[in-house]
Scaffold this motif. Structure first.
Motif, PDB file in Angstrom:
ATOM      1  N   SER A  47       0.704  -1.258  -0.015  1.00 55.22           N
ATOM      2  CA  SER A  47       0.056   0.313  -0.088  1.00 55.22           C
ATOM      3  C   SER A  47       0.923   1.274   0.173  1.00 55.22           C
ATOM      4  CB  SER A  47      -1.101   0.042   1.146  1.00 55.22           C
ATOM      5  OG  SER A  47      -1.624  -1.005   1.206  1.00 55.22           O
ATOM      6  N   LEU A  48       2.220   1.048   0.125  1.00 51.87           N
ATOM      7  CA  LEU A  48       3.221   2.345   0.251  1.00 51.87           C
ATOM      8  C   LEU A  48       3.400   2.766  -0.923  1.00 51.87           C
ATOM      9  CD1 LEU A  48       5.418   1.040   2.926  1.00 51.87           C
ATOM     10  CD2 LEU A  48       3.721   2.825   3.449  1.00 51.87           C
ATOM     11  N   GLU A  49       2.868   2.073  -2.166  1.00 51.16           N
ATOM     12  CA  GLU A  49       3.277   2.519  -3.510  1.00 51.16           C
ATOM     13  C   GLU A  49       2.670   3.768  -3.768  1.00 51.16           C
ATOM     14  OE1 GLU A  49       3.262   0.562  -8.018  1.00 51.16           O
ATOM     15  OE2 GLU A  49       2.081  -0.306  -6.434  1.00 51.16           O
ATOM     16  N   VAL A  60      13.682   6.206  -3.662  1.00 50.13           N
ATOM     17  CA  VAL A  60      12.592   5.586  -2.929  1.00 50.13           C
ATOM     18  C   VAL A  60      12.123   4.624  -4.128  1.00 50.13           C
ATOM     19  CG1 VAL A  60      10.215   5.805  -1.833  1.00 50.13           C
ATOM     20  CG2 VAL A  60      12.142   7.418  -1.580  1.00 50.13           C
ATOM     21  N   ASN A  61      11.716   4.847  -5.179  1.00 51.99           N
ATOM     22  CA  ASN A  61      10.986   4.106  -6.179  1.00 51.99           C
ATOM     23  C   ASN A  61      11.748   2.823  -6.488  1.00 51.99           C
ATOM     24  OD1 ASN A  61       9.008   5.781  -6.445  1.00 51.99           O
ATOM     25  ND2 ASN A  61       9.711   6.805  -8.344  1.00 51.99           N
ATOM     26  N   ARG A  62      13.208   2.975  -6.430  1.00 50.74           N
ATOM     27  CA  ARG A  62      14.140   1.845  -6.753  1.00 50.74           C
ATOM     28  C   ARG A  62      14.030   0.820  -5.322  1.00 50.74           C
ATOM     29  NH1 ARG A  62      18.277   4.466  -7.846  1.00 50.74           N
ATOM     30  NH2 ARG A  62      19.535   4.386  -5.734  1.00 50.74           N
ATOM     31  N   GLN A  63      14.172   1.431  -4.402  1.00 50.76           N
ATOM     32  CA  GLN A  63      14.033   0.598  -3.125  1.00 50.76           C
ATOM     33  C   GLN A  63      12.772  -0.375  -3.051  1.00 50.76           C
ATOM     34  OE1 GLN A  63      16.491  -0.254  -1.106  1.00 50.76           O
ATOM     35  NE2 GLN A  63      17.934   1.184  -2.072  1.00 50.76           N
ATOM     36  N   PHE A  64      11.681   0.447  -3.037  1.00 42.94           N
ATOM     37  CA  PHE A  64      10.272  -0.318  -3.413  1.00 42.94           C
ATOM     38  C   PHE A  64      10.378  -1.266  -4.438  1.00 42.94           C
ATOM     39  CE2 PHE A  64       5.516  -0.455  -4.260  1.00 42.94           C
ATOM     40  CZ  PHE A  64       5.281  -0.941  -2.917  1.00 42.94           C
ATOM     41  N   ARG A  65      10.547  -1.132  -5.590  1.00 43.36           N
ATOM     42  CA  ARG A  65      10.902  -2.157  -6.825  1.00 43.36           C
ATOM     43  C   ARG A  65      11.362  -3.288  -6.395  1.00 43.36           C
ATOM     44  NH1 ARG A  65      11.397   2.189 -10.436  1.00 43.36           N
ATOM     45  NH2 ARG A  65      13.680   2.043 -10.497  1.00 43.36           N
ATOM     46  N   THR A  66      12.655  -2.896  -5.592  1.00 44.74           N
ATOM     47  CA  THR A  66      13.508  -4.037  -5.049  1.00 44.74           C
ATOM     48  C   THR A  66      12.716  -5.033  -4.057  1.00 44.74           C
ATOM     49  OG1 THR A  66      15.548  -2.695  -5.514  1.00 44.74           O
ATOM     50  CG2 THR A  66      15.821  -4.727  -4.012  1.00 44.74           C
ATOM     51  N   TYR A  67      12.130  -4.230  -3.331  1.00 44.05           N
ATOM     52  CA  TYR A  67      11.269  -5.041  -2.105  1.00 44.05           C
ATOM     53  C   TYR A  67      10.272  -6.024  -2.641  1.00 44.05           C
ATOM     54  CZ  TYR A  67       6.863  -5.333   0.570  1.00 44.05           C
ATOM     55  OH  TYR A  67       5.714  -5.694   0.903  1.00 44.05           O
ATOM     56  N   ARG A  68       9.408  -5.476  -3.930  1.00 45.29           N
ATOM     57  CA  ARG A  68       8.506  -6.154  -4.624  1.00 45.29           C
ATOM     58  C   ARG A  68       9.077  -7.253  -5.315  1.00 45.29           C
ATOM     59  NH1 ARG A  68       4.780  -2.105  -7.711  1.00 45.29           N
ATOM     60  NH2 ARG A  68       6.487  -2.169  -8.971  1.00 45.29           N
ATOM     61  N   THR A  69      10.449  -7.128  -5.957  1.00 42.66           N
ATOM     62  CA  THR A  69      11.156  -8.235  -6.538  1.00 42.66           C
ATOM     63  C   THR A  69      11.290  -9.329  -5.350  1.00 42.66           C
ATOM     64  OG1 THR A  69      11.875  -6.800  -7.958  1.00 42.66           O
ATOM     65  CG2 THR A  69      13.077  -8.954  -7.866  1.00 42.66           C
ATOM     66  N   PHE A  70      11.931  -8.807  -4.289  1.00 43.06           N
ATOM     67  CA  PHE A  70      12.371  -9.985  -3.451  1.00 43.06           C
ATOM     68  C   PHE A  70      11.049 -10.787  -2.994  1.00 43.06           C
ATOM     69  CE2 PHE A  70      16.453  -8.076  -2.798  1.00 43.06           C
ATOM     70  CZ  PHE A  70      17.367  -9.098  -3.056  1.00 43.06           C
ATOM     71  N   VAL A  71       9.967 -10.018  -2.571  1.00 41.97           N
ATOM     72  CA  VAL A  71       8.906 -10.469  -2.076  1.00 41.97           C
ATOM     73  C   VAL A  71       8.185 -11.704  -2.989  1.00 41.97           C
ATOM     74  CG1 VAL A  71       6.317 -10.265  -1.284  1.00 41.97           C
ATOM     75  CG2 VAL A  71       8.304  -8.954  -0.206  1.00 41.97           C
ATOM     76  N   LEU A  72       8.200 -11.319  -4.366  1.00 41.53           N
ATOM     77  CA  LEU A  72       7.847 -12.081  -5.232  1.00 41.53           C
ATOM     78  C   LEU A  72       8.616 -13.342  -5.395  1.00 41.53           C
ATOM     79  CD1 LEU A  72       5.810 -12.793  -7.904  1.00 41.53           C
ATOM     80  CD2 LEU A  72       7.444 -11.364  -9.335  1.00 41.53           C
ATOM     81  N   ALA A  73       9.903 -13.292  -5.336  1.00 43.60           N
ATOM     82  CA  ALA A  73      10.781 -14.304  -5.521  1.00 43.60           C
ATOM     83  C   ALA A  73      10.387 -15.411  -4.516  1.00 43.60           C
ATOM     84  CB  ALA A  73      12.320 -13.846  -5.653  1.00 43.60           C
ATOM     85  N   GLY A  74      10.019 -14.698  -3.075  1.00 42.86           N
ATOM     86  CA  GLY A  74      10.030 -15.538  -1.915  1.00 42.86           C
ATOM     87  C   GLY A  74       8.429 -16.443  -2.192  1.00 42.86           C
ATOM     88  N   GLN A  75       7.490 -15.825  -2.917  1.00 45.70           N
ATOM     89  CA  GLN A  75       6.298 -16.514  -3.001  1.00 45.70           C
ATOM     90  C   GLN A  75       6.431 -17.643  -3.929  1.00 45.70           C
ATOM     91  OE1 GLN A  75       3.845 -13.160  -4.166  1.00 45.70           O
ATOM     92  NE2 GLN A  75       3.544 -12.494  -2.137  1.00 45.70           N
ATOM     93  N   VAL A  76       7.265 -17.290  -4.995  1.00 47.46           N
ATOM     94  CA  VAL A  76       7.557 -18.187  -5.871  1.00 47.46           C
ATOM     95  C   VAL A  76       8.180 -19.654  -5.364  1.00 47.46           C
ATOM     96  CG1 VAL A  76       9.076 -18.916  -8.184  1.00 47.46           C
ATOM     97  CG2 VAL A  76       7.611 -16.849  -8.094  1.00 47.46           C
ATOM     98  N   VAL A  77       9.312 -19.373  -4.593  1.00 46.12           N
ATOM     99  CA  VAL A  77      10.163 -20.338  -3.688  1.00 46.12           C
ATOM    100  C   VAL A  77       9.227 -21.031  -2.980  1.00 46.12           C
ATOM    101  CG1 VAL A  77      11.969 -20.652  -2.328  1.00 46.12           C
ATOM    102  CG2 VAL A  77      12.342 -19.205  -3.960  1.00 46.12           C
ATOM    103  N   ALA A  78       8.047 -20.436  -2.317  1.00 43.33           N
ATOM    104  CA  ALA A  78       7.218 -20.869  -1.444  1.00 43.33           C
ATOM    105  C   ALA A  78       6.423 -22.399  -2.190  1.00 43.33           C
ATOM    106  CB  ALA A  78       6.190 -19.972  -0.938  1.00 43.33           C
ATOM    107  N   ALA A  79       6.148 -22.021  -3.541  1.00 40.81           N
ATOM    108  CA  ALA A  79       5.554 -23.121  -4.125  1.00 40.81           C
ATOM    109  C   ALA A  79       6.477 -24.305  -4.600  1.00 40.81           C
ATOM    110  CB  ALA A  79       4.898 -22.559  -5.467  1.00 40.81           C
ATOM    111  N   VAL A  80       7.609 -24.144  -4.458  1.00 42.65           N
ATOM    112  CA  VAL A  80       8.675 -25.399  -4.757  1.00 42.65           C
ATOM    113  C   VAL A  80       8.126 -26.506  -4.185  1.00 42.65           C
ATOM    114  CG1 VAL A  80      10.853 -26.140  -4.579  1.00 42.65           C
ATOM    115  CG2 VAL A  80      10.472 -23.867  -5.245  1.00 42.65           C
ATOM    116  N   PRO A  81       7.683 -26.942  -2.748  1.00 43.69           N
ATOM    117  CA  PRO A  81       7.326 -28.275  -2.302  1.00 43.69           C
ATOM    118  C   PRO A  81       6.262 -28.602  -3.232  1.00 43.69           C
ATOM    119  CG  PRO A  81       7.837 -26.678  -0.393  1.00 43.69           C
ATOM    120  CD  PRO A  81       7.688 -25.974  -1.810  1.00 43.69           C
ATOM    121  N   LEU A  82       5.121 -27.857  -3.573  1.00 44.35           N
ATOM    122  CA  LEU A  82       4.052 -28.396  -4.343  1.00 44.35           C
ATOM    123  C   LEU A  82       4.357 -28.964  -5.640  1.00 44.35           C
ATOM    124  CD1 LEU A  82       0.945 -28.609  -4.537  1.00 44.35           C
ATOM    125  CD2 LEU A  82       0.941 -26.172  -5.322  1.00 44.35           C
ATOM    126  N   VAL A  83       5.411 -27.938  -6.270  1.00 44.88           N
ATOM    127  CA  VAL A  83       6.043 -28.480  -7.598  1.00 44.88           C
ATOM    128  C   VAL A  83       6.878 -29.799  -7.494  1.00 44.88           C
ATOM    129  CG1 VAL A  83       7.319 -27.955  -9.463  1.00 44.88           C
ATOM    130  CG2 VAL A  83       5.880 -26.062  -8.644  1.00 44.88           C
TER     131      VAL A  83
END
Length: 160
Positions: A47-49, A60-83
């Motif tokens: 919501s800080l976007e 500020v925009n670069r740091q926020f984009r980096t945050y979103r990239t790391f969180v998205l990567a974490g969500q993808v890795v969370a699906a690895v056991p299901l895969v």
């Protein structure tokens, strides 16, 4: 084709150092992992976007984009056991130690990526608040309720 010169740039690459910070922006407060904007608790860091984009600061925009990239990567890795489970051939033996290694490994990587992402959003919030703390000059024009008159206001804000 006619283009308007008054269009607002959509990217922070058009950022001008020393440009005026909009007077309506409010500081972001942190409290135990939660963020508050204008006295209201935000549901997530995503919501800080909106205030970050309004400030239009490249750091500020670069740091926020980096945050979103790391969180998205974490969500993808969370699906690895299901895969892992879905890609096993039917009728083949699944080693429990192999599965638990994948499972706990994905949890560890997900937590690590989320922590790294949160450090980037904290840096963005700190820089955002620093930009708001600088001296700001504002001009306000508001219609007065119940009348046809208009109220004008000028302000200079500086934190000591």
């Amino acid at each position: 084709m006619v283009t308007s010169q008054a269009q607002r740039p959509a990217d922070s690459t058009f950022y001008r150092p020393g440009a005026a910070v909009p007077a309506y922006l409010k500081p972001i407060e942190r409290s135990f992992g939660s963020y508050y904007y204008g006295g209201k608790r935000l549901r997530s860091s995503n919501s800080l976007e909106i205030p970050f984009n309004e400030l239009n600061d490249p750091y500020v925009n670069r740091q926020f984009r980096t945050y979103r990239t790391f969180v998205l990567a974490g969500q993808v890795v969370a699906a690895v056991p299901l895969v892992y489970v879905l890609t096993r051939k039917r009728g083949t033996f699944t080693r429990s130690s192999e599965y638990w290694t994948v499972y706990f490994g994905s949890i560890g990587v997900t937590l690590g990526l989320t922590i790294i992402g949160n450090t980037h959003v904290r840096k963005a919030v700190t820089e955002y608040n620093r930009a708001l703390a600088n001296a700001r000059f504002g001009f306000s024009v508001q219609p007065m309720p119940g009348t046809t008159k208009t109220a004008f206001g000028v302000s200079l804000t500086q934190r000591l």
